[in-house]
Write a protein that holds these residues in place. Sequence first.
Motif, PDB file in Angstrom:
ATOM      1  N   ARG A  22      -4.194   7.026   6.421  1.00 42.55           N
ATOM      2  CA  ARG A  22      -3.212   5.981   6.764  1.00 42.55           C
ATOM      3  C   ARG A  22      -1.783   6.523   6.684  1.00 42.55           C
ATOM      4  O   ARG A  22      -0.950   6.235   7.540  1.00 42.55           O
TER       5      ARG A  22
ATOM      6  N   SER B 188       1.127   7.178   9.945  1.00 36.64           N
ATOM      7  CA  SER B 188       2.158   6.137   9.888  1.00 36.64           C
ATOM      8  C   SER B 188       3.231   6.254  10.958  1.00 36.64           C
ATOM      9  O   SER B 188       3.965   5.304  11.201  1.00 36.64           O
TER      10      SER B 188
ATOM     11  N   TYR C 189       2.670   3.709  15.783  1.00 37.28           N
ATOM     12  CA  TYR C 189       2.492   2.268  15.679  1.00 37.28           C
ATOM     13  C   TYR C 189       1.384   1.813  16.621  1.00 37.28           C
ATOM     14  O   TYR C 189       1.296   2.277  17.762  1.00 37.28           O
TER      15      TYR C 189
ATOM     16  N   TYR D  56      -5.066  -1.302  12.686  1.00 39.77           N
ATOM     17  CA  TYR D  56      -5.238   0.075  12.192  1.00 39.77           C
ATOM     18  C   TYR D  56      -6.593   0.397  11.587  1.00 39.77           C
ATOM     19  O   TYR D  56      -6.976   1.560  11.505  1.00 39.77           O
TER      20      TYR D  56
ATOM     21  N   MET E  99       2.962  -0.677   9.585  1.00 48.51           N
ATOM     22  CA  MET E  99       2.445   0.667   9.825  1.00 48.51           C
ATOM     23  C   MET E  99       1.080   0.809   9.160  1.00 48.51           C
ATOM     24  O   MET E  99       0.724   0.036   8.278  1.00 48.51           O
ATOM     25  N   SER E 100       0.368   1.847   9.546  1.00 45.48           N
ATOM     26  CA  SER E 100      -0.986   2.022   9.006  1.00 45.48           C
ATOM     27  C   SER E 100      -0.968   2.192   7.486  1.00 45.48           C
ATOM     28  O   SER E 100      -1.874   1.726   6.801  1.00 45.48           O
ATOM     29  N   SER E 101       0.076   2.827   6.972  1.00 48.94           N
ATOM     30  CA  SER E 101       0.064   3.150   5.538  1.00 48.94           C
ATOM     31  C   SER E 101       0.219   1.919   4.657  1.00 48.94           C
ATOM     32  O   SER E 101      -0.214   1.920   3.508  1.00 48.94           O
ATOM     33  N   GLU E 102       0.830   0.877   5.184  1.00 52.60           N
ATOM     34  CA  GLU E 102       1.068  -0.281   4.316  1.00 52.60           C
ATOM     35  C   GLU E 102       0.056  -1.409   4.557  1.00 52.60           C
ATOM     36  O   GLU E 102       0.108  -2.431   3.880  1.00 52.60           O
TER      37      GLU E 102
END
Lengths: 168, 797
Positions: free
Chosen positions: A129, A133, A136, A142, B718-721
């Motif tokens: 992840r 990042s 998008y 995701y 975003m993917s990380s959050e």
Amino acid sequence: MDEFVDISLTLNGRPVRRRVPVRQHLVDFLRTELGLTGSHVGCEHGVCGACTLRVDGRAARGCLMLAVQADGCSVETIEGLTESGEIADLQEAFVARNALQCGFCTPGVLITAAELLGRGQPMDRAAIRAFMSGNYCRCTGYQAIVDAIEATLRARLERAASTGDGGR
Amino acid sequence: MPEGGMDRPLPIGVREPRARARRLVAGRGRYTDDISLPRMLHVAFLRSPYAHARIRSIDVAAAAAAPGVEAVFTGRDIAAACNPWQGNHALFPDLDSPPQYPLAIEIARWQGEAVAAVVAETRAQAEDALALIEIDWEELPAVVDPEAALVPGAPKIHPDRPSNLALEFTTAKGDVDDAFARAAHVIEETFVFGRHTGVTLEPRTIIAEFDPTEERLVVHQSHQAPHQQQDLYARLLGIPEHKVRVICPDVGGAFGVKLQFYADEAAVAVIARLLGRPVKFVADRFEAFAADIHARDHRITARLGVDAEGRIVALDVDDLFAIGPYSQYPRASVTEGGHIARLTGAPYRLPAYRARVRMVYQNKGLIGHYRAVGQPIACAVAERLIDGAAAKIGLDPVEIRRRNYLRDEDFPYTSPTGVAFEHLSLNRCLDLLVEKLDLPALRAEQQALRAKGIYRGIGIASFVELTGPGPDYYGQGQVRVSSQDGCIVKLEPSGKVRVVASATDQGQGTDTAIAQVVAAGLGVRTADVHVLLGDSEVCPYGGGAYASRGASIGCEIAFRAARQLKGNVLKVAGALLQMPPDALDIRDGAIVDAEKGVERLTLADIGRVGYFQQYLLPPDLQPELAVVQHYVPRDQAYIAGNGIQASYVELDPETGFVKLLRHAVVHDCGLIINPLLLDEQIRGGVVQGIGGALFEEVVYGSDGQMLSATMADYIVPMSSEMPDIDVWHVEAGIGREKLGAKGVGEAGTAGAMGAVLNAVNDALLPFGARIAQTPCTPQRILRAIREARARGTTQSH
């Protein structure tokens, strides 16, 4: 107002020579001059990642590079990566898990993910992840993207472990 | 239970990947900007730098003489070739939105409103020339704050309107004031729901071409509703409708952003007609933020009255929302507020209910119909109040919901605002959520961690969503938006199947779902069905994609059309085999003996006879191997779905940051056509809801200047959050006569904000703080904690 410069580069493994406006972005050059419309323009200031390309082996933003800066470089696009078969397993995993909806971000996502896979290192979901990042996706949320990358990475690492070729 | 689920035939219920996805992962998508036409020109727009300003004069001479420039147009030039429009709705007769034109004339009313257009050989040349346009602006006072807009004497955005109040309406049932007077507890909260927007990764894009010899307009457009656009271009530009064709190729995200009629896009069509050459416009990201529709922007004061046991006695909602300077055309901006009035508290028994909505003009971008339109707000308001009541009485949030939910015996039910719910499965969804998440264990973990100074919060939120609307809303509203869809199913001579339908796809997988239900209805494999969507000339007339109608209406009609084709095929087969058609069936692409399943003919045999060898059939049997059917739901105004979401978060009280640990959804969408696509629709919707709850905000300064017009300033998740999101389903309430799929596109968004808001507030409980503003930014959370500390309400912990 336009000034032009001659450039030559290697594009998807083949030599290309063109005369380009000095202010033209690399992604616009690829899309409008060469018809490589698989790279997309989402934000034009390096945030969204839709224009991600591979330049000299590394993922790069096609909207933050000028075409003239690609002079002498090796540039790979989603079309090239598809035709070479390098990411066929990743693409298959994306389809199988529906890791894309509208698909506009997908070429950029795949190129970033290809870089992740190319490291040949185990990564957990949080690390995947974090790595992803800069790309998008507005449709999927995701999770399926992470699933597809995780599954492809695991399969490659298992294959590498059995053949000893370092995961590529 | 077979994989197909219920008694629905395979491949309904199968996790089939999308054919389109294979093309998109290969970089072979064809989005509108990928199309280039001979002699095509490019448009760039000069946009108002002010929120509110008069154009004293405009000089385009230098721009017109710039290199590569073909033409420059001002507002009056374009208005001469295009009728204005008004975003009104006959169900709200008091709404009289002023006429809007493709480019501003005299006065620009929001920052980013297009004022002039330059047409050039390249986009870069067009943008160069924009800088040469001279405008003498007279800045006018900007009306930004919705409350200030209503103050007597406030500057008026439309001088010929009585005030900035666009519309006010109230709906009520029961004696609300009396019920509050008798309530044991009253929970009141004032909410501020920030403005956000869709941020489609592919910006709005349009190519218009006009052939003066045929007087024909062809528009390639990144859009959800080609027939709506065909109707609008025809009527506003005065072109006969059969000479207007709108083609929607691959669309890079839509979410309602691409459901609207945009002034700048109207200008592109007009310019193509005036020049007789193809003209392309691609919004850049600034233009997307400034001129795409926005959503939400509500200030709501709401009160919930409960009795001593926590049973609701009354709910009162007062919504003030601001829509920009015009009501969005053609659907009217009222839907945001309308859905809040219609749906707040919808999962619950409401003995007394009142909602007032005030809709206000202001100098910001227009509010349209972004994913879940108003429904996330309706959910968040009610769910916050319910949690507030639970806390006041000392009830568990799960228990207070159980006490108040509509129950099986309440259905069919008509809500206080007159919306019919055929059936809702609220308790089943809650039960499944509690079980799957093991909520008691999660609570115990939360409490244990709290003692260690780790502040986690659990939030749940039930929602009712209105999907697949019938003709009541837009039809009676005199809005020319189709709530009907059509589908052609055609057997090719080879025995393969072509489908042409009015539903559209922007990534949902509607084309795959249609292929699946046609395969199921006819008795063939999904791979043998090709689906074409998104062409107003070729496809049957219909609504396209809005309000979660792809499965609920688009697939319903595709299934019916496939069944009809099956009947027609079996008539031909019966004649050839000299058997009654009902003794035959189609399975896996073969005509079989219905009883024994023995193959008798192939579909290719039927195709051969039906198209080439009709002499083999009785003279009175005309083979009909293509059928067209239409469907519009008439039995209820909306197909109501429901679900519940849970959010588990961790709050850092030092930084105000919220970490999303887990998110879960239990949803009832009726029949499941494709679980793979379904779950991803829900997850994507959840993340957009989370975005609105925690990150996304269109910020304007007090002068109406947008402060969030880049993707670095407007924060998209975003993917990380993002957390992993569990999705579970309840399949309930499916009638026999219908396919019975409910819409799902908005469910994730409808419930996520409420769940996250409740979770954040649950985490804030030990600080005696609460937050009722979205997005819940770290800054706002810290302020809430600080204010609670100042009040001295921090609980001992």
